[in-house]
Motif scaffolding. Sequence first.
Motif, PDB file in Angstrom:
ATOM      1  N   GLN A 133      -3.002  19.241   5.494  1.00 39.69           N
ATOM      2  CA  GLN A 133      -1.784  19.528   4.759  1.00 39.69           C
ATOM      3  C   GLN A 133      -1.569  18.564   3.600  1.00 39.69           C
ATOM      4  O   GLN A 133      -0.696  18.758   2.772  1.00 39.69           O
ATOM      5  N   VAL A 134      -2.362  17.486   3.602  1.00 40.13           N
ATOM      6  CA  VAL A 134      -2.280  16.567   2.470  1.00 40.13           C
ATOM      7  C   VAL A 134      -3.104  17.178   1.348  1.00 40.13           C
ATOM      8  O   VAL A 134      -4.319  17.219   1.407  1.00 40.13           O
ATOM      9  N   GLY A 135      -2.410  17.679   0.338  1.00 39.89           N
ATOM     10  CA  GLY A 135      -3.071  18.550  -0.616  1.00 39.89           C
ATOM     11  C   GLY A 135      -3.922  17.856  -1.649  1.00 39.89           C
ATOM     12  O   GLY A 135      -4.755  18.494  -2.272  1.00 39.89           O
ATOM     13  N   ARG A 136      -3.735  16.574  -1.864  1.00 42.90           N
ATOM     14  CA  ARG A 136      -4.463  15.934  -2.955  1.00 42.90           C
ATOM     15  C   ARG A 136      -4.724  14.482  -2.622  1.00 42.90           C
ATOM     16  O   ARG A 136      -3.898  13.826  -1.987  1.00 42.90           O
ATOM     17  N   GLN A 137      -5.870  14.002  -3.063  1.00 41.70           N
ATOM     18  CA  GLN A 137      -6.188  12.584  -2.892  1.00 41.70           C
ATOM     19  C   GLN A 137      -6.570  12.005  -4.233  1.00 41.70           C
ATOM     20  O   GLN A 137      -7.346  12.602  -4.983  1.00 41.70           O
ATOM     21  N   SER A 138      -6.030  10.841  -4.535  1.00 38.12           N
ATOM     22  CA  SER A 138      -6.359  10.127  -5.759  1.00 38.12           C
ATOM     23  C   SER A 138      -7.022   8.813  -5.377  1.00 38.12           C
ATOM     24  O   SER A 138      -6.447   8.017  -4.635  1.00 38.12           O
ATOM     25  N   SER A 139      -8.244   8.597  -5.833  1.00 36.88           N
ATOM     26  CA  SER A 139      -8.980   7.361  -5.542  1.00 36.88           C
ATOM     27  C   SER A 139      -9.017   6.499  -6.798  1.00 36.88           C
ATOM     28  O   SER A 139      -9.402   6.978  -7.874  1.00 36.88           O
ATOM     29  N   ILE A 140      -8.639   5.258  -6.643  1.00 33.81           N
ATOM     30  CA  ILE A 140      -8.499   4.345  -7.781  1.00 33.81           C
ATOM     31  C   ILE A 140      -9.176   3.023  -7.446  1.00 33.81           C
ATOM     32  O   ILE A 140      -9.018   2.505  -6.342  1.00 33.81           O
ATOM     33  N   SER A 141      -9.918   2.483  -8.400  1.00 36.24           N
ATOM     34  CA  SER A 141     -10.547   1.174  -8.244  1.00 36.24           C
ATOM     35  C   SER A 141      -9.935   0.228  -9.267  1.00 36.24           C
ATOM     36  O   SER A 141     -10.029   0.458 -10.475  1.00 36.24           O
ATOM     37  N   ILE A 142      -9.281  -0.829  -8.781  1.00 42.10           N
ATOM     38  CA  ILE A 142      -8.616  -1.791  -9.671  1.00 42.10           C
ATOM     39  C   ILE A 142      -9.361  -3.121  -9.613  1.00 42.10           C
ATOM     40  O   ILE A 142      -9.425  -3.756  -8.559  1.00 42.10           O
ATOM     41  N   PRO A 143      -9.933  -3.580 -10.726  1.00 42.22           N
ATOM     42  CA  PRO A 143     -10.612  -4.882 -10.736  1.00 42.22           C
ATOM     43  C   PRO A 143      -9.667  -6.004 -10.316  1.00 42.22           C
ATOM     44  O   PRO A 143      -8.475  -5.984 -10.673  1.00 42.22           O
ATOM     45  N   VAL A 144     -10.186  -6.974  -9.576  1.00 44.89           N
ATOM     46  CA  VAL A 144      -9.318  -8.043  -9.071  1.00 44.89           C
ATOM     47  C   VAL A 144      -8.685  -8.845 -10.201  1.00 44.89           C
ATOM     48  O   VAL A 144      -7.624  -9.443 -10.036  1.00 44.89           O
ATOM     49  N   GLY A 145      -9.316  -8.856 -11.368  1.00 51.52           N
ATOM     50  CA  GLY A 145      -8.753  -9.592 -12.496  1.00 51.52           C
ATOM     51  C   GLY A 145      -7.711  -8.830 -13.288  1.00 51.52           C
ATOM     52  O   GLY A 145      -7.085  -9.381 -14.199  1.00 51.52           O
ATOM     53  N   GLN A 146      -7.489  -7.565 -12.934  1.00 48.32           N
ATOM     54  CA  GLN A 146      -6.577  -6.729 -13.718  1.00 48.32           C
ATOM     55  C   GLN A 146      -5.167  -6.723 -13.116  1.00 48.32           C
ATOM     56  O   GLN A 146      -4.533  -5.680 -12.987  1.00 48.32           O
ATOM     57  N   TYR A 147      -4.672  -7.895 -12.764  1.00 46.81           N
ATOM     58  CA  TYR A 147      -3.309  -8.000 -12.258  1.00 46.81           C
ATOM     59  C   TYR A 147      -2.344  -7.882 -13.426  1.00 46.81           C
ATOM     60  O   TYR A 147      -2.674  -8.164 -14.587  1.00 46.81           O
ATOM     61  N   SER A 148      -1.116  -7.472 -13.114  1.00 49.11           N
ATOM     62  CA  SER A 148      -0.114  -7.287 -14.156  1.00 49.11           C
ATOM     63  C   SER A 148       0.920  -8.408 -14.165  1.00 49.11           C
ATOM     64  O   SER A 148       1.651  -8.583 -15.148  1.00 49.11           O
ATOM     65  N   GLU A 149       0.987  -9.157 -13.087  1.00 45.77           N
ATOM     66  CA  GLU A 149       1.968 -10.229 -12.967  1.00 45.77           C
ATOM     67  C   GLU A 149       1.408 -11.285 -12.021  1.00 45.77           C
ATOM     68  O   GLU A 149       0.638 -10.965 -11.105  1.00 45.77           O
ATOM     69  N   GLY A 158      -1.174 -21.173  -3.739  1.00 43.80           N
ATOM     70  CA  GLY A 158       0.140 -20.648  -3.410  1.00 43.80           C
ATOM     71  C   GLY A 158       0.627 -19.742  -4.514  1.00 43.80           C
ATOM     72  O   GLY A 158       0.182 -19.836  -5.664  1.00 43.80           O
ATOM     73  N   GLY A 159       1.534 -18.817  -4.158  1.00 47.60           N
ATOM     74  CA  GLY A 159       2.063 -17.897  -5.144  1.00 47.60           C
ATOM     75  C   GLY A 159       1.609 -16.475  -4.889  1.00 47.60           C
ATOM     76  O   GLY A 159       1.402 -16.062  -3.736  1.00 47.60           O
ATOM     77  N   TYR A 160       1.403 -15.705  -5.979  1.00 45.51           N
ATOM     78  CA  TYR A 160       1.042 -14.301  -5.805  1.00 45.51           C
ATOM     79  C   TYR A 160       0.344 -13.753  -7.045  1.00 45.51           C
ATOM     80  O   TYR A 160       0.439 -14.315  -8.140  1.00 45.51           O
ATOM     81  N   VAL A 161      -0.339 -12.648  -6.857  1.00 48.33           N
ATOM     82  CA  VAL A 161      -0.775 -11.779  -7.950  1.00 48.33           C
ATOM     83  C   VAL A 161      -0.298 -10.369  -7.610  1.00 48.33           C
ATOM     84  O   VAL A 161      -0.224  -9.993  -6.434  1.00 48.33           O
ATOM     85  N   GLU A 162       0.045  -9.612  -8.644  1.00 50.69           N
ATOM     86  CA  GLU A 162       0.571  -8.259  -8.438  1.00 50.69           C
ATOM     87  C   GLU A 162      -0.189  -7.276  -9.320  1.00 50.69           C
ATOM     88  O   GLU A 162      -0.494  -7.578 -10.486  1.00 50.69           O
ATOM     89  N   TYR A 163      -0.500  -6.112  -8.762  1.00 51.14           N
ATOM     90  CA  TYR A 163      -1.254  -5.071  -9.454  1.00 51.14           C
ATOM     91  C   TYR A 163      -0.392  -3.821  -9.586  1.00 51.14           C
ATOM     92  O   TYR A 163       0.455  -3.534  -8.727  1.00 51.14           O
ATOM     93  N   ARG A 164      -0.641  -3.060 -10.643  1.00 48.38           N
ATOM     94  CA  ARG A 164       0.044  -1.784 -10.831  1.00 48.38           C
ATOM     95  C   ARG A 164      -0.926  -0.647 -10.539  1.00 48.38           C
ATOM     96  O   ARG A 164      -1.987  -0.556 -11.152  1.00 48.38           O
ATOM     97  N   ILE A 165      -0.529   0.212  -9.590  1.00 50.47           N
ATOM     98  CA  ILE A 165      -1.341   1.354  -9.186  1.00 50.47           C
ATOM     99  C   ILE A 165      -0.784   2.588  -9.877  1.00 50.47           C
ATOM    100  O   ILE A 165       0.411   2.893  -9.735  1.00 50.47           O
ATOM    101  N   PRO A 166      -1.601   3.320 -10.639  1.00 52.72           N
ATOM    102  CA  PRO A 166      -1.094   4.530 -11.299  1.00 52.72           C
ATOM    103  C   PRO A 166      -0.550   5.528 -10.276  1.00 52.72           C
ATOM    104  O   PRO A 166      -1.109   5.709  -9.197  1.00 52.72           O
ATOM    105  N   ASN A 167       0.557   6.152 -10.627  1.00 52.59           N
ATOM    106  CA  ASN A 167       1.221   7.121  -9.757  1.00 52.59           C
ATOM    107  C   ASN A 167       1.107   8.503 -10.406  1.00 52.59           C
ATOM    108  O   ASN A 167       1.723   8.755 -11.448  1.00 52.59           O
ATOM    109  N   TYR A 168       0.310   9.376  -9.792  1.00 47.07           N
ATOM    110  CA  TYR A 168       0.046  10.683 -10.385  1.00 47.07           C
ATOM    111  C   TYR A 168       0.873  11.797  -9.732  1.00 47.07           C
ATOM    112  O   TYR A 168       0.486  12.960  -9.747  1.00 47.07           O
ATOM    113  N   LEU A 169       2.001  11.450  -9.141  1.00 46.51           N
ATOM    114  CA  LEU A 169       2.874  12.466  -8.564  1.00 46.51           C
ATOM    115  C   LEU A 169       3.345  13.449  -9.635  1.00 46.51           C
ATOM    116  O   LEU A 169       3.652  13.054 -10.766  1.00 46.51           O
ATOM    117  N   VAL A 170       3.433  14.719  -9.275  1.00 44.90           N
ATOM    118  CA  VAL A 170       4.006  15.729 -10.156  1.00 44.90           C
ATOM    119  C   VAL A 170       4.962  16.596  -9.340  1.00 44.90           C
ATOM    120  O   VAL A 170       4.801  16.765  -8.127  1.00 44.90           O
TER     121      VAL A 170
END
Length: 299
Positions: A94-110, A150-162
Amino acid sequence: MKIQVSPLNLGYFECFASETRLRMIELLDRKPMNIKELAAELSVSSAIVTKHVQKLEEAGIVGTESLTGLRGRQKLCRLLPDAVTLQFRTPDPQVGRQSSISIPVGQYSEFQVKPTCGLASESAIIGYFDDPRYFSDPDHVKAKHIWFAGGYVEYRIPNYLVGNQSVRSITLSLELCSEAPGFNENWPSDITFSFNGVEIGTWTCPGDFGSKPGAFTPKWWKFGTQHGLLKTISVRADGTYLDGVRLSGMTVDGLGIKYGEDIRFRIASHENAEHPGGVSLFGKHFGNYDQEIEIDLHY
């Protein structure tokens, strides 16, 4: 690593149908060994060991590299995965769609990090050790290994919802470990994961691994940490799971995922944690797994 129980993966399961191959896995868990050393331990010929190694290598269980020895070239073998998860159930039809994404570890946004810290591409250090300013360097997107105490890194995952689609589950795999000065394999770290500012759980990594070379770590890298552990995180309708084991009760519906907005994924080591042991992340060409942060979103 997740393996679907299916005839399509019969070659993988056949690797465990041989006592010789199981003993080889046990031996390689202790240390990397060449063909001749394995043959001597197993009391079989090098030709037989070579055939077994080929099967394990095809399945991604063993990695090999050709090195120059005292008597010519030798094939050094090392164990790759720390663990695998068997998936018995097929994906929900019933899960109609799958989106596979590869994000390089260096491509953090924050980010917000403190020393010890640094970044490395597959060919060189980016900037200088222990200077958080270089996490803003434009070359940070080329990083294949990053670390911070210590601290954090944050990544942005594209959202392809329609339309009226909703995310049914998020599965994410990445290689990581603690961050100690140099390395220390007894250096626990509480690593916390969150989506859209919502914490989904904390995993305590046992250490920072540097006693064995990473299967894909470049030869020029001589600075301690060599590889991490491959972890798989799944946020589903019934909770959050780490390598198939329930991590928390946080469900995908609680992540606040909305149409038109990226999904933010954060990896953090909090100063007030019981074990504030930092984070080391590995991408392609570093560590034991030749991958970036791999994400599957099911709609």
